[in-house]
Design a protein around this motif. Structure first.
Motif, PDB file in Angstrom:
ATOM      1  N   GLY A 306      46.744  51.473  18.989  1.00 12.37           N
ATOM      2  CA  GLY A 306      47.448  52.739  19.142  1.00 12.37           C
ATOM      3  C   GLY A 306      46.665  53.839  18.449  1.00 12.37           C
ATOM      4  N   ILE A 307      46.654  55.024  19.045  1.00 10.09           N
ATOM      5  CA  ILE A 307      45.947  56.151  18.424  1.00 10.09           C
ATOM      6  C   ILE A 307      46.893  57.341  18.388  1.00 10.09           C
ATOM      7  CG2 ILE A 307      44.038  57.805  18.739  1.00 10.09           C
ATOM      8  CD1 ILE A 307      42.431  55.404  19.841  1.00 10.09           C
ATOM      9  N   ILE A 308      46.940  58.027  17.263  1.00 13.07           N
ATOM     10  CA  ILE A 308      47.783  59.219  17.173  1.00 13.07           C
ATOM     11  C   ILE A 308      46.875  60.431  17.216  1.00 13.07           C
ATOM     12  CG2 ILE A 308      49.619  60.385  15.896  1.00 13.07           C
ATOM     13  CD1 ILE A 308      49.960  57.748  14.342  1.00 13.07           C
ATOM     14  N   GLY A 309      47.031  61.230  18.259  1.00  7.19           N
ATOM     15  CA  GLY A 309      46.196  62.419  18.405  1.00  7.19           C
ATOM     16  C   GLY A 309      45.263  62.259  19.589  1.00  7.19           C
ATOM     17  N   ALA A 310      45.426  63.135  20.592  1.00  9.39           N
ATOM     18  CA  ALA A 310      44.590  63.035  21.804  1.00  9.39           C
ATOM     19  C   ALA A 310      43.476  64.083  21.792  1.00  9.39           C
ATOM     20  CB  ALA A 310      45.462  63.208  23.045  1.00  9.39           C
ATOM     21  N   GLY A 311      43.168  64.593  20.607  1.00 16.67           N
ATOM     22  CA  GLY A 311      42.083  65.576  20.497  1.00 16.67           C
ATOM     23  C   GLY A 311      40.724  64.909  20.683  1.00 16.67           C
ATOM     24  N   THR A 312      39.678  65.666  20.371  1.00 18.68           N
ATOM     25  CA  THR A 312      38.316  65.156  20.551  1.00 18.68           C
ATOM     26  C   THR A 312      38.130  63.836  19.810  1.00 18.68           C
ATOM     27  OG1 THR A 312      37.719  67.469  20.371  1.00 18.68           O
ATOM     28  CG2 THR A 312      35.910  65.903  20.421  1.00 18.68           C
ATOM     29  N   MET A 313      38.638  63.774  18.578  1.00 19.96           N
ATOM     30  CA  MET A 313      38.433  62.582  17.767  1.00 19.96           C
ATOM     31  C   MET A 313      39.214  61.395  18.328  1.00 19.96           C
ATOM     32  SD  MET A 313      36.642  61.494  15.593  1.00 19.96           S
ATOM     33  CE  MET A 313      35.783  61.897  14.153  1.00 19.96           C
ATOM     34  N   GLY A 314      40.520  61.612  18.566  1.00 19.34           N
ATOM     35  CA  GLY A 314      41.356  60.527  19.068  1.00 19.34           C
ATOM     36  C   GLY A 314      40.828  59.996  20.398  1.00 19.34           C
ATOM     37  N   ASN A 323      35.949  50.497  26.022  1.00 16.97           N
ATOM     38  CA  ASN A 323      34.620  50.036  26.446  1.00 16.97           C
ATOM     39  C   ASN A 323      34.439  48.532  26.287  1.00 16.97           C
ATOM     40  OD1 ASN A 323      33.958  52.642  26.994  1.00 16.97           O
ATOM     41  ND2 ASN A 323      32.692  52.967  25.172  1.00 16.97           N
ATOM     42  N   VAL A 324      35.196  47.933  25.356  1.00 22.40           N
ATOM     43  CA  VAL A 324      35.062  46.485  25.170  1.00 22.40           C
ATOM     44  C   VAL A 324      36.314  45.747  25.655  1.00 22.40           C
ATOM     45  CG1 VAL A 324      33.386  46.649  23.293  1.00 22.40           C
ATOM     46  CG2 VAL A 324      35.816  46.608  22.739  1.00 22.40           C
ATOM     47  N   GLY A 325      37.080  46.425  26.510  1.00 22.82           N
ATOM     48  CA  GLY A 325      38.205  45.749  27.163  1.00 22.82           C
ATOM     49  C   GLY A 325      39.484  45.702  26.353  1.00 22.82           C
ATOM     50  N   ILE A 326      39.585  46.498  25.290  1.00 23.86           N
ATOM     51  CA  ILE A 326      40.816  46.500  24.490  1.00 23.86           C
ATOM     52  C   ILE A 326      41.733  47.623  24.976  1.00 23.86           C
ATOM     53  CG2 ILE A 326      41.788  46.823  22.166  1.00 23.86           C
ATOM     54  CD1 ILE A 326      39.221  45.578  21.035  1.00 23.86           C
ATOM     55  N   GLN A 327      43.005  47.263  25.150  1.00 24.78           N
ATOM     56  CA  GLN A 327      43.997  48.222  25.638  1.00 24.78           C
ATOM     57  C   GLN A 327      44.289  49.273  24.558  1.00 24.78           C
ATOM     58  OE1 GLN A 327      47.440  45.942  26.717  1.00 24.78           O
ATOM     59  NE2 GLN A 327      48.486  47.775  27.445  1.00 24.78           N
ATOM     60  N   VAL A 328      44.444  50.532  24.980  1.00 20.48           N
ATOM     61  CA  VAL A 328      44.688  51.612  24.013  1.00 20.48           C
ATOM     62  C   VAL A 328      45.857  52.466  24.486  1.00 20.48           C
ATOM     63  CG1 VAL A 328      43.694  53.612  22.818  1.00 20.48           C
ATOM     64  CG2 VAL A 328      42.189  51.766  23.570  1.00 20.48           C
ATOM     65  N   VAL A 329      46.735  52.839  23.549  1.00 17.21           N
ATOM     66  CA  VAL A 329      47.771  53.806  23.898  1.00 17.21           C
ATOM     67  C   VAL A 329      47.661  54.984  22.923  1.00 17.21           C
ATOM     68  CG1 VAL A 329      49.509  52.456  22.625  1.00 17.21           C
ATOM     69  CG2 VAL A 329      50.242  54.218  24.233  1.00 17.21           C
ATOM     70  N   VAL A 364      38.986  53.467  32.043  1.00 19.18           N
ATOM     71  CA  VAL A 364      39.959  54.569  32.069  1.00 19.18           C
ATOM     72  C   VAL A 364      41.367  53.983  32.161  1.00 19.18           C
ATOM     73  CG1 VAL A 364      40.799  56.519  33.428  1.00 19.18           C
ATOM     74  CG2 VAL A 364      38.351  56.269  33.026  1.00 19.18           C
ATOM     75  N   GLY A 365      41.503  52.946  32.990  1.00 22.59           N
ATOM     76  CA  GLY A 365      42.814  52.326  33.197  1.00 22.59           C
ATOM     77  C   GLY A 365      43.364  51.658  31.940  1.00 22.59           C
ATOM     78  N   LEU A 366      42.485  51.319  31.010  1.00 26.76           N
ATOM     79  CA  LEU A 366      42.950  50.664  29.778  1.00 26.76           C
ATOM     80  C   LEU A 366      43.562  51.656  28.791  1.00 26.76           C
ATOM     81  CD1 LEU A 366      40.054  48.125  29.093  1.00 26.76           C
ATOM     82  CD2 LEU A 366      42.457  47.552  29.399  1.00 26.76           C
ATOM     83  N   ILE A 367      43.344  52.954  29.036  1.00 29.15           N
ATOM     84  CA  ILE A 367      43.844  53.971  28.101  1.00 29.15           C
ATOM     85  C   ILE A 367      45.066  54.663  28.705  1.00 29.15           C
ATOM     86  CG2 ILE A 367      43.267  56.041  26.778  1.00 29.15           C
ATOM     87  CD1 ILE A 367      40.306  55.228  27.002  1.00 29.15           C
ATOM     88  N   ASP A 381      48.390  46.132  17.556  1.00 30.03           N
ATOM     89  CA  ASP A 381      47.834  45.353  16.445  1.00 30.03           C
ATOM     90  C   ASP A 381      47.153  46.252  15.424  1.00 30.03           C
ATOM     91  OD1 ASP A 381      48.377  42.772  17.755  1.00 30.03           O
ATOM     92  OD2 ASP A 381      46.920  43.510  19.228  1.00 30.03           O
ATOM     93  N   LEU A 382      46.792  47.439  15.875  1.00 29.12           N
ATOM     94  CA  LEU A 382      46.095  48.395  15.003  1.00 29.12           C
ATOM     95  C   LEU A 382      46.484  49.794  15.444  1.00 29.12           C
ATOM     96  CD1 LEU A 382      43.636  49.492  13.208  1.00 29.12           C
ATOM     97  CD2 LEU A 382      42.202  49.083  15.199  1.00 29.12           C
ATOM     98  N   VAL A 383      46.817  50.661  14.478  1.00 23.04           N
ATOM     99  CA  VAL A 383      47.049  52.072  14.806  1.00 23.04           C
ATOM    100  C   VAL A 383      46.030  52.891  14.042  1.00 23.04           C
ATOM    101  CG1 VAL A 383      48.674  53.984  14.843  1.00 23.04           C
ATOM    102  CG2 VAL A 383      49.527  51.679  14.767  1.00 23.04           C
ATOM    103  N   ILE A 384      45.432  53.860  14.724  1.00 24.38           N
ATOM    104  CA  ILE A 384      44.521  54.773  14.018  1.00 24.38           C
ATOM    105  C   ILE A 384      45.084  56.179  14.150  1.00 24.38           C
ATOM    106  CG2 ILE A 384      42.171  55.644  13.817  1.00 24.38           C
ATOM    107  CD1 ILE A 384      41.263  53.108  15.325  1.00 24.38           C
ATOM    108  N   GLU A 385      45.312  56.791  13.024  1.00 19.96           N
ATOM    109  CA  GLU A 385      45.844  58.150  13.019  1.00 19.96           C
ATOM    110  C   GLU A 385      44.676  59.115  12.970  1.00 19.96           C
ATOM    111  OE1 GLU A 385      45.547  61.305  10.858  1.00 19.96           O
ATOM    112  OE2 GLU A 385      45.532  59.595   9.496  1.00 19.96           O
TER     113      GLU A 385
END
Ligand code: 3H9
Length: 694
Positions: A306-314, A323-329, A364-367, A381-385
């Protein structure tokens, strides 16, 4: 089976003798391997075998010379690589190299002395010596262009690229592709075929056809140099590699070319650049080793991020995982910035074209995006703020994450400056909180500072280190300190750059000195590129700094056509009389007189405080070892790898000189230059920066 020595065996399969190397981790050409090869080929040659296959056990074919032997005192004399190569080339029966993993450097140079090469499709072949500040010194510079042609050899040797076996097959570097997992059988079958068909014993050194094509065309080299001048700037090895290929083309004989290769190789090997680049090779690998955390420490599975923030960094961070097949929200508060962020990710993928269209679509579909942390993060399993650098916002987010995320989820912050212990303190699970400091653009930059807070659990660190490797990052574990390792050191350089300008140096003088040192650009050019108005607030600006005045005059950097520099329509920078006047006025207003500042002073004022700060960081235990600082600076801040990093460079200059200068600056300019206590001790003990541990 005959045991030739501890790392070499000789076996027989019908008419074919099979020499097998087993020297973990990468079958590098150590003294034992060279001797094993020599004795193995001698024994095979003395037998009635009708062909010889050379194959390796373990993860790879020979990955090159043993770099740990370079510069080390010679041990008991053993067979040289040249003895081995001569034995192979002159063998009266066909020699076949069977390649899996990587055939690199000296490894490929050995394979090029076989009469034929068989490889599995997953294998990669290359001459990456340039990355170590070297050139292939075992005939590779003379043999490769004879096989692949001059242009391809130039590209391969100056990039050091590991060429995939199917491409190598097309280039003629590999004679047959073997089915994956069946290399040994395929190589033996190929050897039998050579015998049955009485195939010639191809000796690459005898074939000059491809060199002839380049004879009388010096423009091939001139054009290549010109096209790559920017890329090669400051490095010695690319030019020496080019000269070797020129020698291959222009020498009357193979031996004459080989002689040129020897001389150029010797020059590089005894030089400072190669020493720095070889040091750096090991520094990067050393950074993976965390004292107290065994390599087999269990890791937590990371299948959804999980990622919080859809800016350039997020957005950039998200791409790494997809890129390595891990699902991201990705979670945002409003639909519009979420849509914008997802659209930017899509267009980044389309522009980069690093993958095939169907692969890009998969990534693209994984995000996906969401407006609800509660919905999106309950099974991650992991959140990055990755939101604003404000402690109150981060605390609020981590309080929520603590309530939402499943037990065992890793809670990470991408903060570049804030105190992670304070952030962790709002959760009931500080052991799961860690810093993952990505650098912008996060989908491109290699460096990842992994920040260990007071309570971060070992398996959270281990998981983060392994995950970093999986997503192609170079991770360095650091401690909680303002700016962590990279930005804290950068702060010293930035401060001095600003001060130098207020004493009389022009921004372009400071930039030029740092550019000539090897940085991709100086701090003022960098500010212009990033935008001078980052963090500048018009309403609060009252001309108190040079930047204020420039921004108030609408000189906000490259995007406005002017900043510290003036820019033409192609964004070429020119020193600006306007900026010069602004600086002059500031100096006069302060009551000082501008003074002439030498390039030497600019360099020492910018670099030595950085080295001193790095020592303080180590003193405080915020970095594990000196070489980790170098890895951070080479990967994240453009420190030229041929200068090893701030610590390696400090050792070149000498700790005593750094200390002496810091004392001199302290006496003239005060506290900011106070030498670290550990620097004083280091000099008193006669030790080197490289000896420092955190
Ligand atoms: C050369 O060949 C000169 C010639 O022209 C001859 C002139 C006469 N030596 O990277 P990893 C170690 S110059 C000694 O983590 P991966 C490495 O330190 C050489 N050690 O694995 C590490 O040790 P540790 C030209 C070496 O799977 C372990 O192996 N060749 C060497 O991510 C695993 O390495 C090159 O430049 C070596 N040559 O990547 C190739 N290579 O576990 C350099 C590796 O204690 N090597 N080690 O930390 C590589 O590019 C990668 O290691 C490779 C594997 C792709 C092979």
């Amino acid at each position: 089976m005959t045991e030739i020595n501890a790392v070499t065996t000789l076996t027989r399969d019908g008419d074919v003798a099979v020499i097998t190397l087993n020297s973990p981790p990468v079958n590098a050409l150590s003294a034992a391997v060279r001797q094993g090869l020599y004795d193995g080929f001698k024994a095979a040659g003395a037998s009635d075998a009708k062909a010889i296959v050379l194959i390796c056990d373990g993860r790879t074919f020979i990955a090159g010379a043993d770099i740990t032997e370079f510069g080390a005192p010679a041990g008991t004399p053993t067979a040289s690589l040249f003895d081995v190569q001569t034995m192979m080339e002159d063998s009266p029966v066909p020699v076949i190299a069977a390649i899996h993993g990587t055939a690199l450097g000296g490894g490929l140079e050995v394979a090029l002395c076989a009469h034929y090469r068989v490889a599995v499709p997953s294998a990669r072949l290359g001459l990456p010596e340039v990355a170590l500040g070297l050139l292939p010194g075992a005939g590779g510079t003379q043999r490769l262009p004879r096989v692949v042609g001059v242009e391809t050899a130039l590209e391969m040797m100056t990039s050091g690229r590991h060429v995939p076996a199917p491409e190598a097959f097309k280039l003629g570097l590999v004679d047959e592709l073997a089915p994956e997992g069946e290399l040994r059988a395929a190589a033996i079958a190929f050897a039998n075929k050579c015998v049955a068909e009485n195939r010639p014993l191809v000796k690459i050194s005898d074939n000059n056809t491809k060199l002839e094509a380049a004879k009388g065309h010096p423009e091939i080299f001139a054009n290549f140099r010109k096209a790559n001048a920017r890329k090669f700037r400051g490095f010695e090895a690319p030019e020496a590699n080019i000269k070797c290929i020129e020698a291959a083309v222009n020498s009357a004989t193979f031996e004459e070319g080989l002689k040129a290769e020897r001389t150029l190789f010797g020059g590089l090997m005894s030089g400072v650049q190669s020493a720095a680049q070889r040091y750096y090779f090991f520094a990067e690998r050393q950074a993976n080793k965390i004292p107290g955390i065994a390599d087999d420490t269990p890791v937590r599975p990371i299948n959804k991020v999980g990622i919080i923030g859809a800016g350039t960094m997020g957005g950039g961070i998200a791409m790494n995982f997809a890129n390595v097949g891990i699902q991201v929200v990705i979670v945002e508060q409003q639909q519009a910035p979420l849509d914008k962020g997802l659209a930017t990710i899509r267009s980044n993928y389309e522009r980069s074209r690093t993958a095939k269209p169907e692969e890009t679509a998969k990534r693209v579909g994984l995000i996906t995006g969401s407006l609800s942390m509660e919905e999106a993060f309950k099974d991650v399993d992991l959140v990055i703020e990755a939101v604003f650098e404000r402690m109150d916002i981060k605390k609020d987010i981590f309080t929520k994450l603590d309530a939402i995320c499943k037990p065992g989820a890793i809670l990470a912050t991408n903060t570049s400056a804030l105190n992670i212990d304070e952030i962790a303190s709002v959760t009931k699970r500080p052991q799961d909180v860690i810093g993952l400091h990505f650098f912008s653009p996060a989908n491109v930059m290699k460096l990842l500072e992994i920040v260990r807070a007071d309570h971060t659990a070992d398996d959270v660190i281990q998981t983060s280190m392994k995950l970093a490797k999986k997503i192609g990052k170079i991770a360095v574990l650091v401690g909680v300190t303002p700016g962590f390792v990279g930005n804290r050191i950068l702060g010293q350089r930035q401060r001095e750059a600003q001060k130098l300008v207020l004493e009389g140096a022009m921004p372009w003088d400071v930039d030029r000195v740092l550019y000539d040192f090897g940085f991709p650009m100086g701090p003022f050019a960098m500010s212009d590129l990033a935008g001078l108005d980052i963090g500048w607030v018009k309403e609060k600006s009252h001309g108190e700094t040079i930047r204020d005045v420039l921004c108030e005059a609408d000189r906000r950097g490259q995007k406005t056509g002017a900043g510290y520099y003036d820019y033409d329509e192609n964004r070429n920078a020119k020193p600006s009389p306007f900026t010069e006047q602004v600086i002059h006025d500031f100096i006069v207003k302060s009551g000082a007189n501008p003074r002439k500042i030498s390039d030497e002073e600019i360099l020492e004022r910018c670099i030595f405080p950085m080295i001193n700060e790095a020592v303080k960081i180590l003193e405080e235990g915020k970095a594990i070892r000196a070489s980790d600082v170098d890895v951070v600076w080479v990967n994240g801040y453009g420190w030229p790898v041929y200068r090893g990093g701030p610590m390696f460079y400090g050792d070149l200059v000498g700790p005593a000189k750094v200390l002496e200068k810091m004392k001199e600056f302290e006496a003239k300019m005060g506290e900011q230059f106070k030498p670290a206590a550990l620097l004083e001790k280091l000099v008193a003990d006669g030790k080197k920066f490289a000896d420092l541990k955190g």
